[in-house]
Design an enzyme around this catalytic site. Structure first.
Site, PDB file in Angstrom:
ATOM      1  N   PRO A   1       0.890  -1.236   0.013  1.00 16.87           N
ATOM      2  CA  PRO A   1      -0.068  -0.041   0.005  1.00 16.87           C
ATOM      3  C   PRO A   1       0.976   1.281   0.125  1.00 16.87           C
ATOM      4  O   PRO A   1       1.794   1.436   0.747  1.00 16.87           O
ATOM      5  CB  PRO A   1      -0.696  -0.110   1.181  1.00 16.87           C
ATOM      6  CG  PRO A   1       0.159  -1.006   2.109  1.00 16.87           C
ATOM      7  CD  PRO A   1       0.719  -1.923   1.414  1.00 16.87           C
TER       8      PRO A   1
ATOM      9  N   GLY B   1       0.412   5.608   0.063  1.00 22.27           N
ATOM     10  CA  GLY B   1      -0.361   6.932  -0.064  1.00 22.27           C
ATOM     11  C   GLY B   1      -0.125   7.679  -1.362  1.00 22.27           C
ATOM     12  O   GLY B   1       1.043   7.739  -1.668  1.00 22.27           O
TER      13      GLY B   1
ATOM     14  N   SER C   1      -3.998   1.646  -0.085  1.00 23.34           N
ATOM     15  CA  SER C   1      -3.742   2.241   1.056  1.00 23.34           C
ATOM     16  C   SER C   1      -5.042   3.093   1.534  1.00 23.34           C
ATOM     17  O   SER C   1      -5.878   3.671   0.483  1.00 23.34           O
ATOM     18  CB  SER C   1      -2.554   3.330   0.926  1.00 23.34           C
ATOM     19  OG  SER C   1      -2.728   4.260   2.029  1.00 23.34           O
TER      20      SER C   1
ATOM     21  N   TYR D   1      -5.530   2.114   8.010  1.00 26.82           N
ATOM     22  CA  TYR D   1      -5.062   3.142   9.248  1.00 26.82           C
ATOM     23  C   TYR D   1      -6.377   3.200  10.175  1.00 26.82           C
ATOM     24  O   TYR D   1      -7.226   3.554   9.632  1.00 26.82           O
ATOM     25  CB  TYR D   1      -4.516   4.575   8.555  1.00 26.82           C
ATOM     26  CG  TYR D   1      -3.068   4.422   8.345  1.00 26.82           C
ATOM     27  CD1 TYR D   1      -2.001   3.838   9.006  1.00 26.82           C
ATOM     28  CD2 TYR D   1      -2.984   4.908   6.962  1.00 26.82           C
ATOM     29  CE1 TYR D   1      -1.003   3.902   8.417  1.00 26.82           C
ATOM     30  CE2 TYR D   1      -1.696   5.009   6.520  1.00 26.82           C
ATOM     31  CZ  TYR D   1      -0.474   4.415   7.308  1.00 26.82           C
ATOM     32  OH  TYR D   1       0.660   4.766   6.589  1.00 26.82           O
TER      33      TYR D   1
ATOM     34  N   THR E   1      -2.397  -1.585   9.475  1.00 24.83           N
ATOM     35  CA  THR E   1      -0.863  -0.970   9.797  1.00 24.83           C
ATOM     36  C   THR E   1      -0.490  -0.454  11.227  1.00 24.83           C
ATOM     37  O   THR E   1      -1.509   0.400  11.519  1.00 24.83           O
ATOM     38  CB  THR E   1      -0.548   0.171   8.450  1.00 24.83           C
ATOM     39  OG1 THR E   1      -0.569  -0.427   7.378  1.00 24.83           O
ATOM     40  CG2 THR E   1       0.848   0.698   8.855  1.00 24.83           C
TER      41      THR E   1
ATOM     42  N   LYS F   1       0.624  -5.183   9.710  1.00 23.88           N
ATOM     43  CA  LYS F   1       1.654  -4.812   9.064  1.00 23.88           C
ATOM     44  C   LYS F   1       2.608  -3.672   9.886  1.00 23.88           C
ATOM     45  O   LYS F   1       2.023  -2.885  10.273  1.00 23.88           O
ATOM     46  CB  LYS F   1       1.387  -4.010   7.663  1.00 23.88           C
ATOM     47  CG  LYS F   1       2.446  -3.349   6.845  1.00 23.88           C
ATOM     48  CD  LYS F   1       1.927  -2.800   5.516  1.00 23.88           C
ATOM     49  CE  LYS F   1       2.840  -2.383   4.766  1.00 23.88           C
ATOM     50  NZ  LYS F   1       3.263  -0.805   4.913  1.00 23.88           N
TER      51      LYS F   1
ATOM     52  N   SER G   1       8.086  -5.287   8.860  1.00 26.38           N
ATOM     53  CA  SER G   1       8.122  -4.077   7.918  1.00 26.38           C
ATOM     54  C   SER G   1       8.516  -3.033   8.685  1.00 26.38           C
ATOM     55  O   SER G   1       8.173  -2.710   9.914  1.00 26.38           O
ATOM     56  CB  SER G   1       6.690  -3.828   7.178  1.00 26.38           C
ATOM     57  OG  SER G   1       6.915  -2.512   6.611  1.00 26.38           O
TER      58      SER G   1
ATOM     59  N   HIS H   1       8.174   0.046   7.355  1.00 23.94           N
ATOM     60  CA  HIS H   1       7.342   1.028   6.487  1.00 23.94           C
ATOM     61  C   HIS H   1       8.288   1.476   5.422  1.00 23.94           C
ATOM     62  O   HIS H   1       8.157   2.844   5.163  1.00 23.94           O
ATOM     63  CB  HIS H   1       6.628   2.027   7.331  1.00 23.94           C
ATOM     64  CG  HIS H   1       5.476   2.776   7.004  1.00 23.94           C
ATOM     65  ND1 HIS H   1       4.498   2.605   7.641  1.00 23.94           N
ATOM     66  CD2 HIS H   1       5.241   3.632   5.896  1.00 23.94           C
ATOM     67  CE1 HIS H   1       3.618   3.279   6.851  1.00 23.94           C
ATOM     68  NE2 HIS H   1       4.284   3.996   5.959  1.00 23.94           N
TER      69      HIS H   1
ATOM     70  N   ASP I   1       8.644  -6.874   4.102  1.00 25.82           N
ATOM     71  CA  ASP I   1       8.972  -6.028   3.085  1.00 25.82           C
ATOM     72  C   ASP I   1      10.124  -5.048   3.408  1.00 25.82           C
ATOM     73  O   ASP I   1      10.665  -5.120   4.793  1.00 25.82           O
ATOM     74  CB  ASP I   1       7.975  -5.061   2.568  1.00 25.82           C
ATOM     75  CG  ASP I   1       7.225  -4.154   3.537  1.00 25.82           C
ATOM     76  OD1 ASP I   1       7.839  -3.768   4.638  1.00 25.82           O
ATOM     77  OD2 ASP I   1       6.088  -3.530   3.480  1.00 25.82           O
ATOM     78  N   THR I   2      10.298  -3.825   2.770  1.00 26.27           N
ATOM     79  CA  THR I   2      11.322  -2.989   3.016  1.00 26.27           C
ATOM     80  C   THR I   2      12.613  -3.188   2.334  1.00 26.27           C
ATOM     81  O   THR I   2      13.482  -4.141   2.771  1.00 26.27           O
ATOM     82  CB  THR I   2      11.293  -2.463   4.638  1.00 26.27           C
ATOM     83  OG1 THR I   2      10.353  -2.215   5.046  1.00 26.27           O
ATOM     84  CG2 THR I   2      12.672  -1.473   4.892  1.00 26.27           C
ATOM     85  N   GLY I   3      12.761  -2.504   1.330  1.00 23.27           N
ATOM     86  CA  GLY I   3      14.353  -2.415   0.896  1.00 23.27           C
ATOM     87  C   GLY I   3      14.476  -3.426  -0.469  1.00 23.27           C
ATOM     88  O   GLY I   3      15.423  -3.591  -0.931  1.00 23.27           O
TER      89      GLY I   3
ATOM     90  N   MET J   1      14.564  -4.508  -3.983  1.00 20.58           N
ATOM     91  CA  MET J   1      14.684  -3.866  -5.335  1.00 20.58           C
ATOM     92  C   MET J   1      15.272  -4.597  -6.364  1.00 20.58           C
ATOM     93  O   MET J   1      15.604  -4.539  -7.579  1.00 20.58           O
ATOM     94  CB  MET J   1      16.198  -2.776  -5.045  1.00 20.58           C
ATOM     95  CG  MET J   1      15.809  -1.786  -4.306  1.00 20.58           C
ATOM     96  SD  MET J   1      14.952  -0.166  -5.022  1.00 20.58           S
ATOM     97  CE  MET J   1      16.213   0.478  -6.183  1.00 20.58           C
TER      98      MET J   1
ATOM     99  N   GLY K   1       7.112  -1.662  -2.136  1.00 13.90           N
ATOM    100  CA  GLY K   1       6.672  -0.393  -2.338  1.00 13.90           C
ATOM    101  C   GLY K   1       7.227   0.521  -3.626  1.00 13.90           C
ATOM    102  O   GLY K   1       6.945   0.654  -4.596  1.00 13.90           O
TER     103      GLY K   1
HETATM  104  C1  LIG Z   1       5.520   6.763  -1.020  1.00 20.64           C
HETATM  105  C2  LIG Z   1       5.147   5.687  -0.155  1.00 20.64           C
HETATM  106  C3  LIG Z   1       3.899   5.733   0.593  1.00 20.64           C
HETATM  107  C4  LIG Z   1       3.546   4.776   1.452  1.00 20.64           C
HETATM  108  N1  LIG Z   1       2.295   4.824   2.063  1.00 20.64           N
HETATM  109  C5  LIG Z   1       1.839   3.849   2.779  1.00 20.64           C
HETATM  110  C6  LIG Z   1       0.414   3.792   3.490  1.00 20.64           C
HETATM  111  O1  LIG Z   1      -0.276   4.705   3.040  1.00 20.64           O
HETATM  112  N2  LIG Z   1       0.387   2.801   4.392  1.00 20.64           N
HETATM  113  C7  LIG Z   1       1.097   1.758   4.668  1.00 20.64           C
HETATM  114  O2  LIG Z   1       0.895   0.900   5.361  1.00 20.64           O
HETATM  115  N3  LIG Z   1       2.465   1.803   4.241  1.00 20.64           N
HETATM  116  C8  LIG Z   1       2.756   3.044   3.084  1.00 20.64           C
HETATM  117  N4  LIG Z   1       4.194   2.693   2.759  1.00 20.64           N
HETATM  118  C9  LIG Z   1       4.957   1.664   3.053  1.00 20.64           C
HETATM  119  C10 LIG Z   1       4.753   0.614   2.120  1.00 20.64           C
HETATM  120  O3  LIG Z   1       3.527  -0.090   2.182  1.00 20.64           O
HETATM  121  C11 LIG Z   1       6.081  -0.623   2.280  1.00 20.64           C
HETATM  122  O4  LIG Z   1       5.955  -0.944   3.412  1.00 20.64           O
HETATM  123  C12 LIG Z   1       7.308  -0.139   2.024  1.00 20.64           C
HETATM  124  O5  LIG Z   1       7.475   0.907   0.747  1.00 20.64           O
HETATM  125  C13 LIG Z   1       8.286  -1.175   1.517  1.00 20.64           C
HETATM  126  O6  LIG Z   1       9.549  -0.736   1.405  1.00 20.64           O
HETATM  127  P1  LIG Z   1      10.201  -0.409  -0.154  1.00 20.64           P
HETATM  128  O7  LIG Z   1       9.560   0.739  -0.510  1.00 20.64           O
HETATM  129  O8  LIG Z   1      11.378  -0.282   0.072  1.00 20.64           O
HETATM  130  O9  LIG Z   1       9.830  -1.582  -0.985  1.00 20.64           O
HETATM  131  C14 LIG Z   1       4.319   3.790   2.214  1.00 20.64           C
HETATM  132  C15 LIG Z   1       5.931   3.679   1.265  1.00 20.64           C
HETATM  133  C16 LIG Z   1       6.026   4.710   0.147  1.00 20.64           C
HETATM  134  C17 LIG Z   1       7.156   4.699  -0.590  1.00 20.64           C
END
Ligand SMILES: Cc1cc2nc3c(=O)[nH]c(=O)nc-3n(C[C@H](O)[C@H](O)[C@H](O)COP(=O)(O)O)c2cc1C
Length: 417
Positions: free
Chosen positions: A107, A109, A136, A160, A186, A276, A298, A300, A331-333, A335, A354
């Site tokens: 997700p 935003g 999201s 949220y 989340t 999450k 995660s 975030h 998740d996170t990182g 690529m 993301g």
């Molecule tokens: C621009 C942006 C907006 C995001 N908005 C939300 C959100 O609205 N809700 C949420 O749970 N996570 C949000 N995230 C976190 C992503 O869901 C995810 O956990 C994260 O992007 C994973 O890391 P990555 O970008 O390295 O893949 C957001 C991430 C980005 C980059």
């Protein structure tokens, strides 16, 4: 002695079979991207600085994100030899349904800010690839429009829990009615992280024009044409009063959410529910014992608590604690498809992307998201083949070593002693 001859016209002709030039500029641009990092570079060229930085940036010194990406780069793979894996099966069962690949779209935003097609492009591309898409709470496309963009595929909704509970409950009901099958709750956002790039750029919603933004817009006309000729950019589910994204988040989020909220939402939601933003072993245990359908390790994407634990590093310990049957996602990182393969080997059932998705979106709208998925798919298949496995179930912890640069102090002291 080298024997020489006159050049043969037939041979020359063979060399002169030039490839037909690609006339479609978007396709040409996207075909030139071989990695997600390539898509990121194209995205940066095409997107206004404030929007690119909102996506690309993280909190404070951006250490969480840098460390998470580094942790994936520090993977060492251990292939088996002479195990033919001519065809690899990348599909998996996740939360009561199939996914053609072991990742889904996370997700995010304000997605139409990055490129006007926004969530519809993500949902359409996910549906075509047979993977889940997550919308999201802070999305810029409505629940119903996402369903229209991905009518037959799997849609998930990220929640949220806001100060005004009724707003959140209303969204849960709408997502259920639209047939979304999984809810991501989340929990790592009691307040917004300090996104310093947004502050420095004076980034606000709705975007404000300054001399700086206008100068930055000149080489990026298409983004602005899209912005000015498509429906107004706004949260599809919330009304905005203006301010930075952080300020909006702080106004909407409730720092007092608790396990009680989780119980209330579970009662209301007919589908699967996952939490999450889980960041330690104890919380993982507690949530699984409480009966949630899954957890997402995660931080975030490094956008909340900087210097938070690296989710990929938590994975082996969490899986050991809750068991390989529990649905642990990460998740996170991410690529590269190899990052996903490493996560599955260490016990993750699924992963989320993301920024990798958003870089594709910024680089070329729907076709760009298709390209992101294609790049990751190719990398997953190639890594699995080179490892000598033909299905995700064959991936085991022995296939991966996590090399560590940052070792907790106690550990180095023990080694030195
Ligand atoms: C621009 C942006 C907006 C995001 N908005 C939300 C959100 O609205 N809700 C949420 O749970 N996570 C949000 N995230 C976190 C992503 O869901 C995810 O956990 C994260 O992007 C994973 O890391 P990555 O970008 O390295 O893949 C957001 C991430 C980005 C980059």
């Amino acid at each position: 002695m080298v024997r020489r001859q006159l050049p043969q016209p037939a041979e020359l002709l063979e060399l002169m079979q030039f490839k037909k030039p690609e006339l479609n500029a978007t396709k040409r641009r996207l075909d030139s991207a071989l990695t997600i990092a390539d898509l990121r570079r194209i995205a940066q060229r095409r997107t206004p600085k404030a929007a690119f930085d909102y996506t690309d940036g993280a909190a404070e010194g951006e250490l969480s994100l840098a460390r998470a990406r580094q942790a994936f780069q520090d993977v060492e793979f251990h292939p088996d030899i002479l195990r033919p894996a001519a065809v690899v099966d990348t599909s998996t069962e996740i939360l009561g349904g199939r996914s053609a690949l072991p990742f889904g779209i996370a997700p995010t935003g304000f997605t139409r800010l990055m490129q006007t097609e926004g969530e519809s492009a993500g949902a359409g591309a996910a549906g075509a690839a047979g993977i889940p898409f997550t919308l999201s709470t802070l999305g810029t496309t409505s629940i119903e429009d996402v369903k229209r963009a991905n009518p037959h595929g799997r849609n998930w909704f990220q929640l949220y829990v806001m100060r005004d509970r009724d707003v959140s409950y209303g969204l849960v009901r709408r997502a259920a009615e639209a047939g979304f099958d999984t809810l991501q709750f989340t929990v790592d956002t009691p307040i917004a992280g300090a996104r310093l790039r947004d502050k420095r750029n004076g980034f606000s919603i709705p975007p404000q024009l300054t001399v700086g933004t206008i100068l930055n817009a000149l080489p990026r006309p298409w983004w602005w044409i899209d912005f000015l000729t498509t429906p107004k950019l706004e949260f599809a589910s919330l009304s905005t009063t203006g301010g930075t994204v952080g300020e909006l988040l702080n106004a909407a989020m409730d720092p007092t959410i608790s396990y009680d909220d989780l119980d209330v939402i579970r009662e209301m939601w007919p589908g699967k529910i996952v939490v999450k933003g889980v960041q330690n072993v104890e919380d993982s245990r507690r949530l699984i014992d409480r009966g949630v359908d899954g957890i997402i390790l995660s931080n975030h994407g490094g956008r909340q608590l900087d210097r938070a634990p690296i989710p990929f590093h938590l994975l082996p310990e969490v899986v050991r604690e809750v068991g390989r049957d529990a649905t642990v996602m990460v998740d996170t990182g991410i690529m590269n498809g190899a990052d996903i393969v490493a996560s599955i080997a260490l016990g993750a059932k699924f992963t989320l992307i993301g920024r990798a998705y958003l870089y594709g979106l910024m680089a070329g709208g729907r076709a760009g998201v298709d390209r992101t998925i294609e790049i990751l798919r190719t990398e997953i298949e190639r890594t699995m083949t080179l490892l000598g496995v033909s299905s995700l179930e064959e991936l085991e912890p022995r296939h991966v070593t996590q090399l560590t640069r940052l070792v907790p102090r106690g550990t180095t002291a023990a080694v030195e002693a």
